[in-house]
Scaffold this motif. Structure first.
Motif, PDB file in Angstrom:
ATOM      1  N   THR A 337       9.841  -3.428   2.255  1.00  0.00           N
ATOM      2  CA  THR A 337       9.173  -1.808   2.894  1.00  0.00           C
ATOM      3  C   THR A 337      10.310  -0.829   3.564  1.00  0.00           C
ATOM      4  O   THR A 337      10.940  -1.651   4.542  1.00  0.00           O
ATOM      5  CB  THR A 337       7.997  -1.682   3.381  1.00  0.00           C
ATOM      6  OG1 THR A 337       7.193  -0.512   3.417  1.00  0.00           O
ATOM      7  CG2 THR A 337       8.599  -3.220   5.313  1.00  0.00           C
ATOM      8  N   CYS A 367       4.072   8.786  -2.861  1.00  0.00           N
ATOM      9  CA  CYS A 367       3.834   7.694  -3.611  1.00  0.00           C
ATOM     10  C   CYS A 367       3.601   7.223  -4.391  1.00  0.00           C
ATOM     11  O   CYS A 367       4.183   7.972  -5.260  1.00  0.00           O
ATOM     12  CB  CYS A 367       2.161   7.536  -2.496  1.00  0.00           C
ATOM     13  SG  CYS A 367       1.461   8.564  -3.634  1.00  0.00           S
ATOM     14  N   VAL A 368       3.677   5.972  -5.395  1.00  0.00           N
ATOM     15  CA  VAL A 368       3.376   6.409  -7.008  1.00  0.00           C
ATOM     16  C   VAL A 368       3.271   6.696  -7.442  1.00  0.00           C
ATOM     17  O   VAL A 368       1.733   6.740  -7.128  1.00  0.00           O
ATOM     18  CB  VAL A 368       3.722   4.465  -6.827  1.00  0.00           C
ATOM     19  CG1 VAL A 368       3.696   4.260  -8.288  1.00  0.00           C
ATOM     20  CG2 VAL A 368       4.505   3.782  -5.816  1.00  0.00           C
ATOM     21  N   GLY A 370       1.278   6.263 -10.878  1.00  0.00           N
ATOM     22  CA  GLY A 370       0.716   5.357 -11.728  1.00  0.00           C
ATOM     23  C   GLY A 370       0.629   6.429 -13.374  1.00  0.00           C
ATOM     24  O   GLY A 370       0.155   5.590 -14.262  1.00  0.00           O
ATOM     25  N   ASP A 398       7.420  -3.814  -0.950  1.00  0.00           N
ATOM     26  CA  ASP A 398       7.042  -3.891  -2.467  1.00  0.00           C
ATOM     27  C   ASP A 398       7.732  -5.532  -2.905  1.00  0.00           C
ATOM     28  O   ASP A 398       8.662  -6.194  -1.564  1.00  0.00           O
ATOM     29  CB  ASP A 398       8.697  -3.259  -3.468  1.00  0.00           C
ATOM     30  CG  ASP A 398       8.179  -1.911  -3.364  1.00  0.00           C
ATOM     31  OD1 ASP A 398       7.653  -1.459  -3.898  1.00  0.00           O
ATOM     32  OD2 ASP A 398       8.785  -1.070  -2.168  1.00  0.00           O
ATOM     33  N   THR A 417       0.164  -5.445  -2.628  1.00  0.00           N
ATOM     34  CA  THR A 417       1.819  -5.390  -1.773  1.00  0.00           C
ATOM     35  C   THR A 417       2.210  -4.836  -3.756  1.00  0.00           C
ATOM     36  O   THR A 417       1.248  -4.578  -4.567  1.00  0.00           O
ATOM     37  CB  THR A 417       2.981  -6.424  -1.941  1.00  0.00           C
ATOM     38  OG1 THR A 417       3.166  -7.344  -3.425  1.00  0.00           O
ATOM     39  CG2 THR A 417       2.652  -6.997  -0.596  1.00  0.00           C
ATOM     40  N   ALA A 418       3.172  -4.002  -4.037  1.00  0.00           N
ATOM     41  CA  ALA A 418       3.847  -3.695  -5.277  1.00  0.00           C
ATOM     42  C   ALA A 418       4.600  -4.482  -5.756  1.00  0.00           C
ATOM     43  O   ALA A 418       5.272  -5.099  -5.163  1.00  0.00           O
ATOM     44  CB  ALA A 418       4.394  -2.251  -5.542  1.00  0.00           C
ATOM     45  N   HIS A 419       4.083  -5.082  -7.466  1.00  0.00           N
ATOM     46  CA  HIS A 419       5.382  -6.180  -7.836  1.00  0.00           C
ATOM     47  C   HIS A 419       6.169  -6.319  -8.779  1.00  0.00           C
ATOM     48  O   HIS A 419       5.580  -5.428  -9.575  1.00  0.00           O
ATOM     49  CB  HIS A 419       4.239  -7.372  -7.601  1.00  0.00           C
ATOM     50  CG  HIS A 419       3.493  -8.605  -6.690  1.00  0.00           C
ATOM     51  ND1 HIS A 419       3.979  -9.511  -6.672  1.00  0.00           N
ATOM     52  CD2 HIS A 419       2.621  -7.506  -6.702  1.00  0.00           C
ATOM     53  CE1 HIS A 419       3.146  -9.899  -5.656  1.00  0.00           C
ATOM     54  NE2 HIS A 419       2.385  -8.509  -5.626  1.00  0.00           N
ATOM     55  N   HIS A 420       7.815  -6.162  -8.939  1.00  0.00           N
ATOM     56  CA  HIS A 420       8.203  -5.918 -10.062  1.00  0.00           C
ATOM     57  C   HIS A 420       8.870  -6.663 -10.771  1.00  0.00           C
ATOM     58  O   HIS A 420       9.202  -7.635  -9.461  1.00  0.00           O
ATOM     59  CB  HIS A 420       9.382  -5.091  -8.951  1.00  0.00           C
ATOM     60  CG  HIS A 420       9.360  -3.984  -7.994  1.00  0.00           C
ATOM     61  ND1 HIS A 420       9.324  -2.449  -8.498  1.00  0.00           N
ATOM     62  CD2 HIS A 420       8.211  -3.688  -6.396  1.00  0.00           C
ATOM     63  CE1 HIS A 420       8.966  -1.413  -7.536  1.00  0.00           C
ATOM     64  NE2 HIS A 420       8.799  -2.867  -6.449  1.00  0.00           N
ATOM     65  N   LEU A 430       5.841  -3.464 -13.493  1.00  0.00           N
ATOM     66  CA  LEU A 430       5.489  -2.586 -11.944  1.00  0.00           C
ATOM     67  C   LEU A 430       3.501  -3.131 -12.341  1.00  0.00           C
ATOM     68  O   LEU A 430       3.401  -2.329 -12.675  1.00  0.00           O
ATOM     69  CB  LEU A 430       5.762  -1.176 -11.624  1.00  0.00           C
ATOM     70  CG  LEU A 430       5.056  -0.883 -10.345  1.00  0.00           C
ATOM     71  CD1 LEU A 430       5.130  -1.581  -8.980  1.00  0.00           C
ATOM     72  CD2 LEU A 430       5.267   0.329 -10.141  1.00  0.00           C
ATOM     73  N   ALA A 432       1.341  -1.270  -9.073  1.00  0.00           N
ATOM     74  CA  ALA A 432       0.968  -1.620  -7.877  1.00  0.00           C
ATOM     75  C   ALA A 432      -0.562  -1.149  -7.771  1.00  0.00           C
ATOM     76  O   ALA A 432      -0.888  -0.879  -8.151  1.00  0.00           O
ATOM     77  CB  ALA A 432       1.679  -0.445  -8.079  1.00  0.00           C
ATOM     78  N   HIS A 436      -0.012   3.667  -3.577  1.00  0.00           N
ATOM     79  CA  HIS A 436       1.433   2.636  -2.800  1.00  0.00           C
ATOM     80  C   HIS A 436       2.637   3.712  -2.491  1.00  0.00           C
ATOM     81  O   HIS A 436       3.118   4.272  -2.712  1.00  0.00           O
ATOM     82  CB  HIS A 436       1.598   1.598  -3.957  1.00  0.00           C
ATOM     83  CG  HIS A 436       3.133   0.960  -3.549  1.00  0.00           C
ATOM     84  ND1 HIS A 436       3.189  -0.284  -2.939  1.00  0.00           N
ATOM     85  CD2 HIS A 436       4.195   0.902  -3.521  1.00  0.00           C
ATOM     86  CE1 HIS A 436       4.333  -0.650  -1.999  1.00  0.00           C
ATOM     87  NE2 HIS A 436       5.067  -0.104  -3.074  1.00  0.00           N
TER      88      HIS A 436
END
Length: 467
Positions: A337, A367-368, A370, A398, A417-420, A430, A432, A436
């Motif tokens: 992060t 921020c993301v 989406g 992340d 959290t954001a998962h990749h 992704l 998120a 995020h």
């Protein structure tokens, strides 16, 4: 006895909570005695449905720990009255009353310099001297009481040569505690062994620092135009990340007996040049060995991923794809992060009621976005002092999952959290949170009439817009 927020209680005494505590009891309200020396919680027993109060005092090392408990009552009002009486009584007790008998050593003074001024880290000097960072200073103090210094050099390094590294460790400590984990204080390898209702995970902290030649810092490359930024993120920073992560890989932490059959995670933060662009994309590019262009053609089709073989900067060349290194299958994931900085502690301190009352903070960042058609992030801005502002320690983290991991990291172990994920063809997924943040800056002003500023603030406090 005054009521306080859960955020403030957690900042002062949340580290004393056992992961199973919330299974047996529901926490309802939080309180602080008039002198600040006693804290209280009202709880409801999940089995019987009755109510009680739990009081906390400082032990010999100044940690807030449970000191006494009321009886159980049929109504919350009865429990509230009993807790108030208990807090008043405990406030009058001597300091020794709250000692637990298992404390080792004396309380540590974290902020009195142990080095001459010329050897102190500039950020440490800012932390202890500037009013604008009083919230960070006051939230770090109770947290450090709980962060075990197994190596014996935390304070010395925190003040001088390793300020960023120690702040990163404190950030991870706060985040893991917020997620409900209990930390193993018996082992110093790796940095964290966290156990809770979500499972067990082992974590080693990694930092990327400035490039040095001898004792001199080598300035990072220029990023004054789009081409230079692209080169910085495509090759320069992947090499920086690669050096830090590979050095940890060679230490083979997963062979430690205390973490066998436990997912092992590297937690990396970039402190190489805080004034330059966010390097999140550089980390993802290096970990998976792919480049993803943001361009979309006239039919709405994205450019396909490009397989990378190496990263080259001057005479330095490293292979791309950290997760593809043979021994890297022992790494379950890499987490990162851009928020593990002193600014995060400052905002969380303000939210917890710490610091001078005339400190204003305005946070702005990206921020993301989406939306499926999005080709870049959104922008957000918020006044941290506003009553409706919310932030957590884990916000903005992340998690990059290793597709080859021997012990995959369950997604459920890092909620919020954001998962990749990325497969062997470069196809990535992704997951998120709705909000995020990817990176942000915090403007700090002191001597401000906060009430007046909030009254004059135009429109919604938290604003998000597309580019």
């Amino acid at each position: 006895m005054q009521e306080i927020s859960e955020t403030r209680f957690n900042a002062i005494a949340g580290y004393a909570r056992h992961p199973l505590a919330r299974v047996t009891g529901e926490e309802l309200r939080y309180f602080e005695g008039a002198s600040g020396s006693i804290l209280g919680i009202m709880i409801r027993d999940r089995t019987d449905g009755d109510f009680a109060g739990l009081a906390f005092g400082r032990d010999k090392k100044l940690k807030f720990r449970a000191s006494a408990m009321t009886s159980f009552f049929e109504t919350p009002d009865e429990a509230f009255e009993a807790l108030g009486t208990l807090v008043t009584k405990l406030t009058a007790e001597s300091d020794e009353f709250h000692y637990q008998g298992d404390e080792v050593g004396e309380p540590v003074d974290f902020f009195t310099p142990v080095h001459p001024p010329e050897k102190l880290h500039p950020s440490f000097c800012t932390l202890i001297s500037q009013r604008g960072f009083s919230p960070a200073r006051e939230i770090i103090a109770p947290m450090m009481r709980w962060h075990e210094d197994l190596d014996g050099n935390f304070v010395e390094q925190f003040q001088s040569t390793a300020f960023d590294q120690r702040i990163w460790e404190l950030y991870l400590f706060a985040t893991l505690t917020e997620l409900g984990y209990k930390l193993d204080g018996a082992h110093h390898i790796p940095d964290f062994i966290a156990s809770g209702l979500l499972g067990q995970v082992a974590i080693e902290a990694v930092t990327v620092g400035p490039t040095k030649q001898g004792n001199a810092i080598v300035p990072p490359p220029p990023t004054s135009n789009e081409e230079e930024v692209r080169a910085y993120l495509t090759d320069y920073m992947p090499i920086k990340y690669g050096s830090a992560l590979f050095s940890k890989l060679r230490k083979e932490y997963w062979k430690q007996p205390q973490i066998k059959k436990t997912p092992f995670v590297l937690a990396v933060a970039d402190f190489s040049s805080p004034t330059l662009p966010s390097t999140t994309s550089a980390l993802e590019r290096y970990l998976y060995g792919y480049s993803w262009e943001a361009s979309v053609d006239s039919d709405g089709v994205r450019a396909p991923p490009v397989k990378l073989t190496e990263h080259r900067w001057g005479e330095k060349v490293i292979p791309s794809g950290f997760f593809g290194i043979p021994e890297a299958d022992n790494i379950s994931a890499v987490i990162s992060t851009s928020a593990g900085t002193i600014s995060k502690f400052n905002r969380m301190g303000l939210l917890s009621g710490f610091g001078d009352r005339d400190v204003l903070m305005i946070r702005r960042g990206t921020c993301v976005d989406g939306r499926p058609e999005a080709t870049g992030p959104k922008i957000f801005e918020a006044v941290v002092n506003a009553a409706d502002y919310r932030e957590t320690w884990v916000e903005g983290m992340d998690v990059y999952h290793n597709p080859r991991a021997k012990l995959p990291l369950p997604k459920s172990m890092f909620p919020g959290t954001a998962h990749h994920w990325c497969d062997q063809n470069g196809s990535r997924r992704l997951f998120a949170p709705q909000f995020h943040p990817m990176g942000s800056t915090t403007r700090i002003e002191t001597g401000i009439d906060i009430e007046r500023v909030l009254k004059e603030h135009d429109g919604a406090n938290f604003r998000v817009w597309g580019r």
